[in-house]
Design an enzyme around this catalytic site. Structure first.
Site, PDB file in Angstrom:
ATOM      1  N   GLN A  29      58.701 -17.932 -29.135  1.00  0.00           N
ATOM      2  CA  GLN A  29      57.252 -18.102 -29.294  1.00  0.00           C
ATOM      3  C   GLN A  29      56.685 -18.991 -28.180  1.00  0.00           C
ATOM      4  O   GLN A  29      55.633 -18.696 -27.608  1.00  0.00           O
ATOM      5  CB  GLN A  29      56.955 -18.724 -30.657  1.00  0.00           C
ATOM      6  CG  GLN A  29      55.517 -19.202 -30.819  1.00  0.00           C
ATOM      7  CD  GLN A  29      55.224 -19.717 -32.209  1.00  0.00           C
ATOM      8  OE1 GLN A  29      54.986 -18.925 -33.117  1.00  0.00           O
ATOM      9  NE2 GLN A  29      55.230 -21.023 -32.402  1.00  0.00           N
ATOM     10  N   SER A  78      59.221 -25.706 -41.962  1.00  0.00           N
ATOM     11  CA  SER A  78      58.468 -25.634 -43.222  1.00  0.00           C
ATOM     12  C   SER A  78      59.189 -24.748 -44.226  1.00  0.00           C
ATOM     13  O   SER A  78      58.996 -24.874 -45.436  1.00  0.00           O
ATOM     14  CB  SER A  78      57.065 -25.082 -42.970  1.00  0.00           C
ATOM     15  OG  SER A  78      56.422 -25.857 -41.987  1.00  0.00           O
ATOM     16  N   ARG A  79      60.007 -23.829 -43.742  1.00  0.00           N
ATOM     17  CA  ARG A  79      60.698 -22.892 -44.644  1.00  0.00           C
ATOM     18  C   ARG A  79      61.982 -23.483 -45.229  1.00  0.00           C
ATOM     19  O   ARG A  79      62.586 -22.851 -46.098  1.00  0.00           O
ATOM     20  CB  ARG A  79      60.995 -21.584 -43.917  1.00  0.00           C
ATOM     21  CG  ARG A  79      59.737 -20.741 -43.657  1.00  0.00           C
ATOM     22  CD  ARG A  79      60.087 -19.373 -43.124  1.00  0.00           C
ATOM     23  NE  ARG A  79      58.946 -18.465 -43.121  1.00  0.00           N
ATOM     24  CZ  ARG A  79      58.223 -18.155 -42.051  1.00  0.00           C
ATOM     25  NH1 ARG A  79      58.516 -18.687 -40.878  1.00  0.00           N
ATOM     26  NH2 ARG A  79      57.216 -17.306 -42.137  1.00  0.00           N
ATOM     27  N   MET A  88      64.269 -29.096 -38.434  1.00  0.00           N
ATOM     28  CA  MET A  88      63.192 -29.186 -39.434  1.00  0.00           C
ATOM     29  C   MET A  88      62.327 -27.941 -39.374  1.00  0.00           C
ATOM     30  O   MET A  88      62.003 -27.453 -38.289  1.00  0.00           O
ATOM     31  CB  MET A  88      62.353 -30.422 -39.188  1.00  0.00           C
ATOM     32  CG  MET A  88      63.127 -31.662 -39.512  1.00  0.00           C
ATOM     33  SD  MET A  88      62.042 -33.075 -39.692  1.00  0.00           S
ATOM     34  CE  MET A  88      63.277 -34.326 -40.012  1.00  0.00           C
ATOM     35  N   GLY A 104      56.521 -26.456 -30.640  1.00  0.00           N
ATOM     36  CA  GLY A 104      57.902 -26.889 -30.834  1.00  0.00           C
ATOM     37  C   GLY A 104      58.878 -25.934 -30.153  1.00  0.00           C
ATOM     38  O   GLY A 104      58.685 -24.718 -30.157  1.00  0.00           O
ATOM     39  N   GLU A 105      59.942 -26.524 -29.597  1.00  0.00           N
ATOM     40  CA  GLU A 105      60.984 -25.682 -28.991  1.00  0.00           C
ATOM     41  C   GLU A 105      61.777 -24.922 -30.052  1.00  0.00           C
ATOM     42  O   GLU A 105      62.523 -24.020 -29.724  1.00  0.00           O
ATOM     43  CB  GLU A 105      61.948 -26.551 -28.173  1.00  0.00           C
ATOM     44  CG  GLU A 105      61.381 -26.956 -26.837  1.00  0.00           C
ATOM     45  CD  GLU A 105      62.400 -27.674 -25.977  1.00  0.00           C
ATOM     46  OE1 GLU A 105      63.458 -28.086 -26.503  1.00  0.00           O
ATOM     47  OE2 GLU A 105      62.126 -27.846 -24.782  1.00  0.00           O
ATOM     48  N   HIS A 135      56.422 -31.633 -36.875  1.00  0.00           N
ATOM     49  CA  HIS A 135      55.009 -31.528 -36.482  1.00  0.00           C
ATOM     50  C   HIS A 135      54.477 -32.886 -36.018  1.00  0.00           C
ATOM     51  O   HIS A 135      53.690 -32.969 -35.076  1.00  0.00           O
ATOM     52  CB  HIS A 135      54.161 -31.049 -37.670  1.00  0.00           C
ATOM     53  CG  HIS A 135      54.454 -29.652 -38.114  1.00  0.00           C
ATOM     54  ND1 HIS A 135      55.082 -29.367 -39.300  1.00  0.00           N
ATOM     55  CD2 HIS A 135      54.209 -28.455 -37.530  1.00  0.00           C
ATOM     56  CE1 HIS A 135      55.199 -28.053 -39.443  1.00  0.00           C
ATOM     57  NE2 HIS A 135      54.685 -27.477 -38.378  1.00  0.00           N
ATOM     58  N   ASP A 176      60.810 -22.804 -32.133  1.00  0.00           N
ATOM     59  CA  ASP A 176      60.418 -21.394 -31.998  1.00  0.00           C
ATOM     60  C   ASP A 176      60.402 -21.090 -30.501  1.00  0.00           C
ATOM     61  O   ASP A 176      59.343 -20.995 -29.880  1.00  0.00           O
ATOM     62  CB  ASP A 176      59.046 -21.177 -32.626  1.00  0.00           C
ATOM     63  CG  ASP A 176      59.070 -21.435 -34.110  1.00  0.00           C
ATOM     64  OD1 ASP A 176      59.369 -20.522 -34.866  1.00  0.00           O
ATOM     65  OD2 ASP A 176      58.830 -22.600 -34.517  1.00  0.00           O
TER      66      ASP A 176
HETATM   67  O1  PAF Z   1      54.568 -21.860 -35.046  1.00  0.00           O
HETATM   68  C1  PAF Z   1      53.621 -21.715 -35.859  1.00  0.00           C
HETATM   69  O2  PAF Z   1      53.411 -22.513 -36.777  1.00  0.00           O
HETATM   70  C2  PAF Z   1      52.699 -20.507 -35.720  1.00  0.00           C
HETATM   71  O3  PAF Z   1      53.410 -19.390 -35.273  1.00  0.00           O
HETATM   72  C3  PAF Z   1      51.476 -20.774 -34.830  1.00  0.00           C
HETATM   73  C4  PAF Z   1      51.869 -21.095 -33.409  1.00  0.00           C
HETATM   74  C5  PAF Z   1      50.663 -21.938 -35.402  1.00  0.00           C
HETATM   75  C6  PAF Z   1      50.564 -19.540 -34.796  1.00  0.00           C
HETATM   76  O4  PAF Z   1      50.128 -19.191 -36.064  1.00  0.00           O
END
Ligand code: PAF
Length: 283
Positions: free
Chosen positions: A158, A191-192, A189, A152-153, A41, A155
């Site tokens: 997403q 969070s999980r 990296m 971030g790439e 992040h 995800d």
């Molecule tokens: O990647 C994330 O942390 C989440 O999916 C996001 C983009 C903040 C949407 O809740």
């Protein structure tokens, strides 16, 4: 010396704060997060700072992107540490609404993304996910009206979904992908990662190694099916339950028959004990 970012929790307060930030036509970059911030992040925030004069980080654990069986309740919430990290990075504002501010009583509108959101990757295993992400990110873009938004790439699907949505809905924000930050042993990296037991943490970098080996085989001219089967076998032998391990077109996420159909991205999702990890690399 770093100063404390402004912390805003309601939409009217955000509007007032934005009026101040936009004075002298300053550009704004938004970094959407769910908190539990790590070095990945921080790298998004640093990219945001290079792109725009003012940086806003949103922290909102979005309930609509979790299925009832998933980890919304136990998702790591580390507000104090997050605040310290963002202050050290000199972030201008933290947008931290609660669920009622984001989804007030009677909320009844959703964004239903198609295209990359129906590529048969994450959407096959988390059918609720991209509707929830697109809706909350659409709201964040409408609330903040940033010039740039950094994702971030890691995800990767997403990132493609959000970029498509921003373009399709003419939201006037440039969506920028930021490289995945990895631990020394290659684990992306996330969070999980805190969910991994010490034994699982030792095994987890196999995902990155398998992707690298399959990518090398693809570059060397091996058939897509063979190169991917090799990596999938490695991951399963290490003890993962594989959701998918696929080579896709990096822009459309469509399946590819050959690397010549590229640019190619290898994407993986696999479960190790109770933890589901995702990752991807370019070929
Ligand atoms: O990647 C994330 O942390 C989440 O999916 C996001 C983009 C903040 C949407 O809740």
């Amino acid at each position: 010396m770093s100063r404390s970012p402004m912390i805003v929790r309601t939409v009217p307060a955000l509007r007032r704060a934005l009026d101040g930030l936009r004075a002298r036509k300053a550009t704004i970059a938004l970094v959407p997060t769910m908190g539990a911030l790590h070095d990945g992040h921080v790298s998004l925030v640093r990219l945001a700072k290079r792109r725009a004069r003012k940086v806003i980080v949103s922290i909102f654990v979005n309930p609509t992107q979790f299925a009832p069986t998933e980890d919304f309740g136990s998702y790591p919430r580390t507000w104090k540490a997050d605040l310290a990290r963002l202050a050290a990075e000199d972030v201008d504002l933290i947008w931290n609404p609660d669920v009622k501010a984001m989804y007030p009583e009677g909320f009844a509108t959703r964004i239903v993304p198609e295209g990359p959101a129906t590529a048969g990757l994450e959407d096959r295993f988390r059918p609720h996910f991209f509707g929830g992400v697109a809706t909350v990110v659409g709201k964040l873009f409408a609330q903040v009206r940033p010039d740039f938004a950094i994702f971030g790439e890691k995800d990767f699907q997403q990132l493609r979904v959000v970029a498509r949505m921003a373009g399709d809905l003419d939201l006037g924000v440039k969506v920028i992908g930021s490289r995945t930050v990895r631990e020394r042993d290659g684990l992306a990296m996330s969070s999980r990662n805190v969910y991994l037991t010490p034994e699982e943490r030792q095994i987890a970098p196999v995902l990155y190694r398998a992707m690298k080996e399959s990518a090398a085989r693809l570059r060397a001219g091996d058939a897509v099916e063979d190169a991917m089967a090799g990596g999938a076998g490695q991951i399963a032998s290490a003890g993962f339950v594989l959701d998918y391990f696929e080579a896709r077109h990096a822009e459309t996420l469509a399946p590819i028959a050959s690397v010549k159909d590229g640019p190619v991205r290898i994407l993986v999702a696999a479960r190790l004990g109770k933890t589901r990890l995702i990752d991807n690399i370019g070929v």
